[in-house]
Design a protein around this motif. Structure first.
Motif, PDB file in Angstrom:
ATOM      1  N   THR A   1      -7.371  23.875  10.168  1.00  0.00           N
ATOM      2  CA  THR A   1      -6.557  22.912  10.905  1.00  0.00           C
ATOM      3  C   THR A   1      -6.437  23.381  12.343  1.00  0.00           C
ATOM      4  OG1 THR A   1      -4.439  21.735  10.969  1.00  0.00           O
ATOM      5  CG2 THR A   1      -4.363  24.059  10.408  1.00  0.00           C
ATOM      6  N   SER A   2      -6.265  22.437  13.247  1.00  0.00           N
ATOM      7  CA  SER A   2      -6.007  22.793  14.639  1.00  0.00           C
ATOM      8  C   SER A   2      -4.607  22.345  15.063  1.00  0.00           C
ATOM      9  CB  SER A   2      -7.058  22.151  15.564  1.00  0.00           C
ATOM     10  OG  SER A   2      -6.956  20.746  15.538  1.00  0.00           O
ATOM     11  N   VAL A   3      -3.834  21.856  14.101  1.00  0.00           N
ATOM     12  CA  VAL A   3      -2.490  21.357  14.387  1.00  0.00           C
ATOM     13  C   VAL A   3      -1.461  22.367  13.887  1.00  0.00           C
ATOM     14  CG1 VAL A   3      -0.872  19.447  14.112  1.00  0.00           C
ATOM     15  CG2 VAL A   3      -3.335  18.996  14.180  1.00  0.00           C
ATOM     16  N   PHE A   4      -0.688  22.918  14.791  1.00  0.00           N
ATOM     17  CA  PHE A   4       0.271  23.980  14.496  1.00  0.00           C
ATOM     18  C   PHE A   4       1.278  23.570  13.421  1.00  0.00           C
ATOM     19  CE2 PHE A   4       3.915  26.710  16.381  1.00  0.00           C
ATOM     20  CZ  PHE A   4       3.585  27.785  15.574  1.00  0.00           C
ATOM     21  N   ALA A   5       1.616  22.280  13.394  1.00  0.00           N
ATOM     22  CA  ALA A   5       2.618  21.802  12.438  1.00  0.00           C
ATOM     23  C   ALA A   5       2.201  22.030  10.994  1.00  0.00           C
ATOM     24  CB  ALA A   5       2.901  20.315  12.672  1.00  0.00           C
ATOM     25  N   HIS A   6       0.904  22.119  10.742  1.00  0.00           N
ATOM     26  CA  HIS A   6       0.426  22.265   9.363  1.00  0.00           C
ATOM     27  C   HIS A   6       0.792  23.631   8.782  1.00  0.00           C
ATOM     28  CE1 HIS A   6      -3.022  21.261   6.327  1.00  0.00           C
ATOM     29  NE2 HIS A   6      -1.932  21.724   5.738  1.00  0.00           N
ATOM     30  N   PRO A   7       0.381  24.750   9.401  1.00  0.00           N
ATOM     31  CA  PRO A   7       0.812  26.035   8.833  1.00  0.00           C
ATOM     32  C   PRO A   7       2.323  26.227   8.874  1.00  0.00           C
ATOM     33  CG  PRO A   7      -0.330  26.359  10.933  1.00  0.00           C
ATOM     34  CD  PRO A   7      -0.545  24.948  10.534  1.00  0.00           C
ATOM     35  N   VAL A   8       3.000  25.669   9.882  1.00  0.00           N
ATOM     36  CA  VAL A   8       4.456  25.794   9.943  1.00  0.00           C
ATOM     37  C   VAL A   8       5.090  25.085   8.745  1.00  0.00           C
ATOM     38  CG1 VAL A   8       6.535  25.124  11.212  1.00  0.00           C
ATOM     39  CG2 VAL A   8       4.588  26.102  12.438  1.00  0.00           C
ATOM     40  N   GLU A   9       4.606  23.887   8.418  1.00  0.00           N
ATOM     41  CA  GLU A   9       5.151  23.161   7.275  1.00  0.00           C
ATOM     42  C   GLU A   9       4.884  23.913   5.979  1.00  0.00           C
ATOM     43  OE1 GLU A   9       7.076  20.265   4.988  1.00  0.00           O
ATOM     44  OE2 GLU A   9       7.146  20.701   7.132  1.00  0.00           O
ATOM     45  N   CYS A  10       3.713  24.548   5.872  1.00  0.00           N
ATOM     46  CA  CYS A  10       3.409  25.350   4.683  1.00  0.00           C
ATOM     47  C   CYS A  10       4.440  26.468   4.521  1.00  0.00           C
ATOM     48  CB  CYS A  10       2.007  25.945   4.787  1.00  0.00           C
ATOM     49  SG  CYS A  10       0.666  24.751   4.633  1.00  0.00           S
ATOM     50  N   PHE A  11       4.749  27.129   5.623  1.00  0.00           N
ATOM     51  CA  PHE A  11       5.707  28.229   5.583  1.00  0.00           C
ATOM     52  C   PHE A  11       7.117  27.736   5.266  1.00  0.00           C
ATOM     53  CE2 PHE A  11       8.787  30.966   7.815  1.00  0.00           C
ATOM     54  CZ  PHE A  11       8.528  32.184   7.196  1.00  0.00           C
ATOM     55  N   VAL A  12       7.557  26.719   5.976  1.00  0.00           N
ATOM     56  CA  VAL A  12       8.934  26.240   5.829  1.00  0.00           C
ATOM     57  C   VAL A  12       9.169  25.660   4.438  1.00  0.00           C
ATOM     58  CG1 VAL A  12      10.586  24.495   6.611  1.00  0.00           C
ATOM     59  CG2 VAL A  12       9.288  25.828   8.283  1.00  0.00           C
ATOM     60  N   SER A  13       8.269  24.828   3.964  1.00  0.00           N
ATOM     61  CA  SER A  13       8.516  24.137   2.700  1.00  0.00           C
ATOM     62  C   SER A  13       8.300  25.038   1.481  1.00  0.00           C
ATOM     63  CB  SER A  13       7.630  22.890   2.591  1.00  0.00           C
ATOM     64  OG  SER A  13       6.258  23.236   2.489  1.00  0.00           O
ATOM     65  N   ASN A  14       7.701  26.216   1.695  1.00  0.00           N
ATOM     66  CA  ASN A  14       7.486  27.155   0.594  1.00  0.00           C
ATOM     67  C   ASN A  14       8.277  28.444   0.776  1.00  0.00           C
ATOM     68  OD1 ASN A  14       5.122  26.096  -1.276  1.00  0.00           O
ATOM     69  ND2 ASN A  14       4.536  25.594   0.837  1.00  0.00           N
ATOM     70  N   ILE A  15       9.314  28.404   1.612  1.00  0.00           N
ATOM     71  CA  ILE A  15      10.064  29.612   1.925  1.00  0.00           C
ATOM     72  C   ILE A  15      10.732  30.200   0.694  1.00  0.00           C
ATOM     73  CG2 ILE A  15      12.208  28.419   2.525  1.00  0.00           C
ATOM     74  CD1 ILE A  15      10.649  31.536   4.273  1.00  0.00           C
ATOM     75  N   ASP A  16      10.973  29.385  -0.318  1.00  0.00           N
ATOM     76  CA  ASP A  16      11.606  29.893  -1.533  1.00  0.00           C
ATOM     77  C   ASP A  16      10.606  30.553  -2.474  1.00  0.00           C
ATOM     78  OD1 ASP A  16      10.302  27.533  -2.104  1.00  0.00           O
ATOM     79  OD2 ASP A  16      11.731  26.901  -3.641  1.00  0.00           O
ATOM     80  N   ASP A  17       9.319  30.521  -2.123  1.00  0.00           N
ATOM     81  CA  ASP A  17       8.277  31.140  -2.955  1.00  0.00           C
ATOM     82  C   ASP A  17       7.580  32.220  -2.129  1.00  0.00           C
ATOM     83  OD1 ASP A  17       6.282  31.807  -4.712  1.00  0.00           O
ATOM     84  OD2 ASP A  17       5.640  29.741  -5.111  1.00  0.00           O
TER      85      ASP A  17
END
Length: 315
Positions: A154-170
């Motif tokens: 991906t070249s869109v920063f929001a993608h890895p950020v969303e992966c991190f934020v939405s999986n913070i409990d794992d």
């Protein structure tokens, strides 16, 4: 069922939902997702139906969002037998499992992806192709040999950020998923570094809760809540967004809408950024310019690599 990649009829290419969001807000791009048709990313499945067999989008045009953006099937969307994008179940509430980003890109490409609208074939201007019969050429490469695989770049920063934020409990998942940036590869857990630990390593994605955003009319300063400790002393941390940086930004309108709303927001907001590491600087005191005080500060160099957002669950 939710998924993050679909075939764009107008661009004759496969886009992630984050590509679509990027294009929607890009003032230099002739693109509107509401005017496009998005089809199944599985090449064989897409070829079996005409262009009316479209998908819908979720959070493709919201400047701020809490629930993970994605493509999803309409009630009328059809798939061939065996297509993994066919809806197989729904949650008890009737909604798909859209609270978490499951498509982890293994590489974040720092150079922005170029979206080239391909010219229509001679004699077909104005016609809508009824069924794309073969895979389009991809600018973001999917795994070879698998016609319905999700692109792992991906070249869109929001993608890895969303992966991190939405999986913070794992945390185990974040510690096992690899992410390559430039020539370096680490896990998501390693790459995302809390702002108070910015001295641990350079070249990471730093993040922290925002204490305040200073609005200087044409420029902004983001102050973080947490402090950095150095030689047993606490130092404030901030990043500065210059007027020139904002004025030249291709998504200027969307960014100004977002940050001005953030200035007055009473909700907990977080800032993620990459590309600069705040360094200790001596700043003149406003009350007494002859005196200085220390602060960790940096000038942001690329607004594509900065995000301000709500992130429930981070702290």
């Amino acid at each position: 069922m939710k998924f993050d990649t679909a075939y764009s009829l107008s661009l004759d290419d496969k886009l992630s939902i984050y590509d679509v969001r990027d294009l929607n807000f890009d003032e230099t791009a002739d693109f509107d997702s509401d005017q496009d048709s998005f089809l199944c990313p599985n090449d064989q499945c897409r070829a079996a139906f005409d262009a009316s067999n479209a998908l819908s989008t979720f959070n493709a045009k919201n400047v701020n969002y809490l629930r993970t953006p994605h493509f999803k099937n309409k009630t009328s969307t059809r798939h061939i037998d065996g297509c993994r994008y066919a809806s197989t179940h729904k949650t008890a509430s009737g909604e798909s499992d859209d609270e978490r980003e499951d498509n982890f890109p293994s590489e974040w490409v720092l150079a922005r992806r170029q979206y080239v609208r391909k010219p229509p074939l001679a004699g077909t201007e104005g016609d809508i192709p009824k069924a794309p019969a073969k895979a389009s050429s991809l600018r973001v490469t999917a795994s070879p040999g698998n016609p319905d695989s999700t692109p792992d770049k991906t070249s869109v920063f929001a993608h890895p950020v969303e992966c991190f934020v939405s999986n913070i409990d794992d945390k185990d998942k974040l510690k096992s998923m690899p992410l390559k940036i430039g020539e370096h590869t680490a896990t998501y857990w390693t790459y995302f570094k809390k702002i108070e630990y910015l001295q641990d390593n350079k070249g990471l994605i730093y993040w922290g809760k925002i204490k305040a955003i200073k609005d200087y009319t044409s420029s902004f300063r983001i102050d973080f809540e947490k402090k950095v400790w150095l030689d047993k002393k606490p130092y404030s941390v901030n990043v500065y967004l210059s007027k020139k940086l904002i004025d030249n930004y291709r998504k200027r309108k969307a960014f100004l809408e977002q940050i001005k709303a953030a200035v007055d927001s009473e909700r907990a907001l977080y800032c993620f950024f990459y590309g600069v590491t705040p360094e200790l600087q001596q700043v003149p005191s406003k009350k007494n310019p002859e005196q200085t005080f220390g602060v960790f500060s940096a000038n942001i160099e690329n607004l594509d690599h900065l995000i301000i957002r709500e992130a429930p669950g981070l702290e």
